[in-house]
Write a protein that holds these residues in place. Structure first.
Motif, short mmCIF file in Angstrom:
data_model
loop_
_atom_site.label_atom_id
_atom_site.label_comp_id
_atom_site.label_asym_id
_atom_site.label_seq_id
_atom_site.Cartn_x
_atom_site.Cartn_y
_atom_site.Cartn_z
N ALA A 143 -108.23 -6.30 -8.04
CA ALA A 143 -107.60 -4.97 -8.14
C ALA A 143 -107.27 -4.63 -9.58
O ALA A 143 -107.46 -3.48 -10.01
N ALA A 144 -106.80 -5.61 -10.35
CA ALA A 144 -106.48 -5.36 -11.77
C ALA A 144 -107.74 -5.01 -12.55
O ALA A 144 -107.72 -4.11 -13.40
N GLU A 145 -108.82 -5.70 -12.28
CA GLU A 145 -110.09 -5.42 -12.96
C GLU A 145 -110.60 -4.02 -12.59
O GLU A 145 -111.04 -3.25 -13.45
N ALA A 146 -110.52 -3.65 -11.32
CA ALA A 146 -110.94 -2.32 -10.88
C ALA A 146 -110.09 -1.24 -11.54
O ALA A 146 -110.60 -0.20 -11.96
N ALA A 147 -108.79 -1.48 -11.65
CA ALA A 147 -107.89 -0.51 -12.30
C ALA A 147 -108.27 -0.35 -13.77
O ALA A 147 -108.33 0.77 -14.27
N ARG A 148 -108.52 -1.47 -14.46
CA ARG A 148 -108.93 -1.40 -15.87
C ARG A 148 -110.21 -0.61 -16.04
O ARG A 148 -110.33 0.23 -16.94
N GLU A 149 -111.18 -0.88 -15.19
CA GLU A 149 -112.46 -0.16 -15.27
C GLU A 149 -112.28 1.33 -15.03
O GLU A 149 -112.87 2.16 -15.72
N THR A 150 -111.46 1.68 -14.05
CA THR A 150 -111.21 3.09 -13.76
C THR A 150 -110.50 3.77 -14.92
O THR A 150 -110.87 4.88 -15.33
N LEU A 151 -109.48 3.13 -15.46
CA LEU A 151 -108.75 3.70 -16.61
C LEU A 151 -109.66 3.81 -17.82
O LEU A 151 -109.59 4.81 -18.56
N ASP A 152 -110.52 2.84 -18.06
CA ASP A 152 -111.47 2.90 -19.18
C ASP A 152 -112.43 4.09 -19.01
O ASP A 152 -112.69 4.82 -19.96
N ALA A 153 -112.94 4.26 -17.80
CA ALA A 153 -113.86 5.38 -17.54
C ALA A 153 -113.14 6.72 -17.72
O ALA A 153 -113.70 7.66 -18.29
N ALA A 154 -111.91 6.80 -17.24
CA ALA A 154 -111.14 8.05 -17.38
C ALA A 154 -110.86 8.35 -18.85
O ALA A 154 -110.97 9.50 -19.30
#
Length: 163
Positions: free
Chosen positions: A68-79
């Motif tokens: 979940a932490a990795e998915a959150a990081r990826e989403t925030l990076d893309a945003a």
């Protein structure tokens, strides 16, 4: 101007685009992602409940939290990449709607997207978490459609007039 952008999988691009279109370039933008704290605990409980005593080597909780932490990081990076301007990133976990309301405290604007039935406008176009945020936000809101808004032909008929 302090702007909080609630970044949710599936709807965040519309929120980021709205910030680019409707806020001044110098606005202090914070991208907010909230991961629910329920899923890892449920996984741990189900393993323990269904299979007897848990074994540390098979505990899914830590793996789910890391995923979940990795998915959150990826989403925030893309945003952040889509935003294309300086911003901060807030990655929280807990009761999602309450974390969003708490993060919006002191902000000048909270940007969020409709996440319910998007085939027509109305109260059902907001899911339960978004409805809570809309009802309890401590600042002004910019509520966006994740895709094109439905046209006026889907509006319900007007209520009957009383004589």
């Amino acid at each position: 101007m302090a702007v909080i952008v609630w970044v949710v999988e599936g709807t965040w691009p519309a929120c980021v685009d709205a910030v680019r279109a409707h806020t001044p370039r110098g606005a202090d933008v914070a991208l907010l992602h909230v991961t629910t704290s329920e899923v890892p605990g449920v996984a741990r409980g189900s393993l323990t409940g269904l299979l007897g005593r848990g074994h540390p080597a098979r505990e899914p909780e830590a793996r789910l939290r890391a995923s979940a932490a990795e998915a959150a990081r990826e989403t925030l990076d893309a945003a952040a990449a889509r935003l294309g301007r300086p911003c901060s990133r807030l990655d929280r976990s807990g009761d999602v709607e309450r974390e969003v309301v708490a993060a919006a405290n002191g902000a000048d604007l909270l940007v969020l997207a409709r996440d319910g039935d998007r085939s027509r406008p109305g109260p059902r176009s907001l899911g339960p978490q978004s409805r809570f945020v809309v009802d309890h936000a401590p600042c002004p809101l910019l509520l966006v459609w994740p895709e094109s808004a439905p046209d006026e032909t889907v509006l319900p008929p007007p209520p009957p007039r009383r004589p």
